[in-house]
Design a protein around this motif. Structure first.
Motif: not given
Ligand code: TXA
Ligand code: MG
Length: 338
Positions: A37-38, A59, A65-66, A68, A116, A120, A122, A144, A229
Motif C-alpha cells: 500500500v502507499y 495516529r 511505525l515500520i 523501510h 518498545l 519493525a 522491511r 500506510s 492491532m
Molecule cells: O505493507 C506495509 O507494511 C505498509 C507499507 C507502507 O510498508 N505499512 C504499514 O504500516 O502497514 P502501518 O503503520 O499501517 O502498520 C504497521 C503495523 C502497526 O500495526 C504497528 O503496530 C506494527 O506494525 N508495529 C510496528 N512496529 C512494531 C513493533 N516494534 N512491535 C510490534 N508491532 C509493531
C-alpha cells in the motif's frame, strides 16, 4: 502537496524523484509507493519529521511505525545482531512484503517504536521505493498513507481525499496501483518460535514451506507485542457489515437491500444483479490474489458513492484469505449479518 507521476514514463526517474529526496532531507514528509500500500514516509532518525507522521495521520503515539530499508546492509543501522533463522528469512523473502520485528539499537528513536525495545523493519520489493530510500541515504519510517483507522490507500484519489491540503506532505510519488494491495505480513522474531503479529501479503504457509520454521498464529498476544492491532481499523466511514452467505441474505431480503452497496466476488455480483438491479455491487475479483489486490480499492469506492450501508462478502480463512479476512473483520469492526 505535488504529485510526481511515474505511471506514464519512468525515464529519467532519478531527476524526477530528486525534489522528494530533498524534502525528506529537510525533514518533510513524502508519500511513497510500495508493492503493498502507499506509505507516508519520513527520515526515521529525525524525531521532528517522524512526529509529523503521527500528527498528519492522527495516529496515537502508542502505535509504532515500520522502518523501510533499501539494502540488507542497512539493517545494521537499526538492530545489533540477527540469528541464523532471521538471516534465513531475510535471504529468502527480502525484498518483499515481510516485516520483521527485532530487538532495536538505542539509536532508533523511541517515537518510531512507541518506546518498545523492538523495531519493525522491511525491505520493499517495489524498485522505485528502494531507489528512493537509496537516494535519501537513510531508512524511512512509513506507516500506510491514510488517516488513522481508515482504509489504506492504494490509488491517488485515496491519498488526495485524506491529505490533499496538507502542508507537511510535500510530494506523492505516484506509481499506479500496488501489486499486492494489502499490507506486509509482520512476524515477531524476538523469540523462537516466531509469532504472526499481522497476516499480510506474504502467506505464512509459504514461509513455513520454504523454511520449516515453527510459526505461532495465535491471536492472544499481549497488546504490548502488537500495539497496532485494533478491533476497528481499515474501516470505511459508512456502516459496514460482513456477510458469509451473501446470496442467501440477498435472496431473503431482496427489497430491503435496495440502495445497499455490496462488495463481493465477481460471480456473486452477477447473480445479485439478476435478483435486484437496484443493489449496487462492487466486484472485488474471484481469486484470493485478485481480492487482496482489490479489497481496499473497492472499500474506498464504496465509501465515495451514495448508498445506505456496505456489505462485504467474506472469503475462506486459509492462506492469503487469512489476511483478507483480518481486513474484512476490522473494516466491519466484527459486525456480521447472518
Ligand atoms: O505493507 C506495509 O507494511 C505498509 C507499507 C507502507 O510498508 N505499512 C504499514 O504500516 O502497514 P502501518 O503503520 O499501517 O502498520 C504497521 C503495523 C502497526 O500495526 C504497528 O503496530 C506494527 O506494525 N508495529 C510496528 N512496529 C512494531 C513493533 N516494534 N512491535 C510490534 N508491532 C509493531
Ligand atoms: Mg496502517
Amino acid at each position: 502537496m505535488k504529485v510526481i507521476d511515474l505511471t506514464k514514463n519512468t525515464k529519467d526517474l532519478e531527476s524526477k524523484i530528486l525534489p522528494a529526496v530533498y524534502a525528506i532531507k529537510k525533514g518533510d514528509l513524502v508519500i511513497i509507493p510500495t508493492e503493498t500500500v502507499y506509505g507516508l514516509a519520513a527520515d526515521c532518525f529525525s524525531v521532528s519529521a517522524v512526529n509529523k507522521i503521527f500528527l498528519v495521520k492522527k495516529r496515537p503515539y502508542r502505535d509504532p511505525l515500520i522502518v523501510h530499508i533499501s539494502k540488507k546492509s542497512q539493517l545494521s543501522l537499526l538492530v545489533d545482531k540477527i540469528d541464523h533463522r532471521v538471516k534465513k528469512l531475510i535471504d529468502l523473502f527480502w525484498p518483499g512484503p515481510l516485516t520483521l520485528v527485532l530487538k532495536k539499537k538505542k539509536i532508533v528513536p523511541d517515537i518510531v517504536t512507541s518506546c518498545l525495545d523492538t523495531v519493525a523493519v522491511r525491505m520493499p520489493e517495489e524498485k522505485i521505493t528502494r531507489k528512493f530510500i537509496d537516494l535519501c541515504n537513510v531508512p524511512l519510517a512509513a506507516p500506510s498513507a491514510n488517516i488513522f483507522s481508515r482504509v489504506s490507500a492504494t490509488d491517488l484519489p485515496h491519498i488526495l481525499s485524506d491529505f490533499k491540503d496538507n502542508s507537511d506532505i510535500k510530494y506523492v510519488i505516484y506509481k499506479g496501483r500496488p501489486k499486492y494491495g494489502i499490507e506486509s505480513t509482520i512476524l515477531d522474531c524476538t523469540d523462537y518460535p516466531f509469532k504472526v503479529l499481522r497476516f499480510g501479503a506474504l502467506e505464512i504457509e509459504e514461509i513455513i514451506k520454504k523454511t520449516n520454521f515453527k510459526i505461532i498464529e495465535s491471536k492472544n498476544f499481549k497488546l504490548k507485542k502488537a500495539p497496532g492491532m485494533y478491533k476497528k481499523h481499515y474501516a470505511p466511514l459508512k456502516k459496514t457489515f460482513m456477510v458469509k452467505d451473501l446470496l442467501k441474505y440477498v435472496e431473503k431480503n431482496k427489497n430491503d437491500c435496495s440502495g445497499d452497496i455490496i462488495v463481493c466476488k465477481n460471480k456473486t455480483a452477477e447473480i445479485i444483479k439478476k435478483i435486484n438491479k437496484n443493489i449496487i455491487t462492487i466486484p472485488y475479483g474471484n481469486t484470493l490474489e485478485e481480492i487482496s489486490k482489490n479489497l481496499y480499492f473497492c472499500l474506498r469506492l464504496a465509501d465515495s458513492i451514495e448508498g445506505k450501508k456496505i456489505l462485504i462478502e467474506t472469503v475462506e480463512n486459509r492462506s492469503l484469505g487469512k489476511a483478507i479476512m483480518d481486513r474484512i473483520k476490522k473494516a466491519s469492526a466484527g459486525k456480521e449479518i447472518i
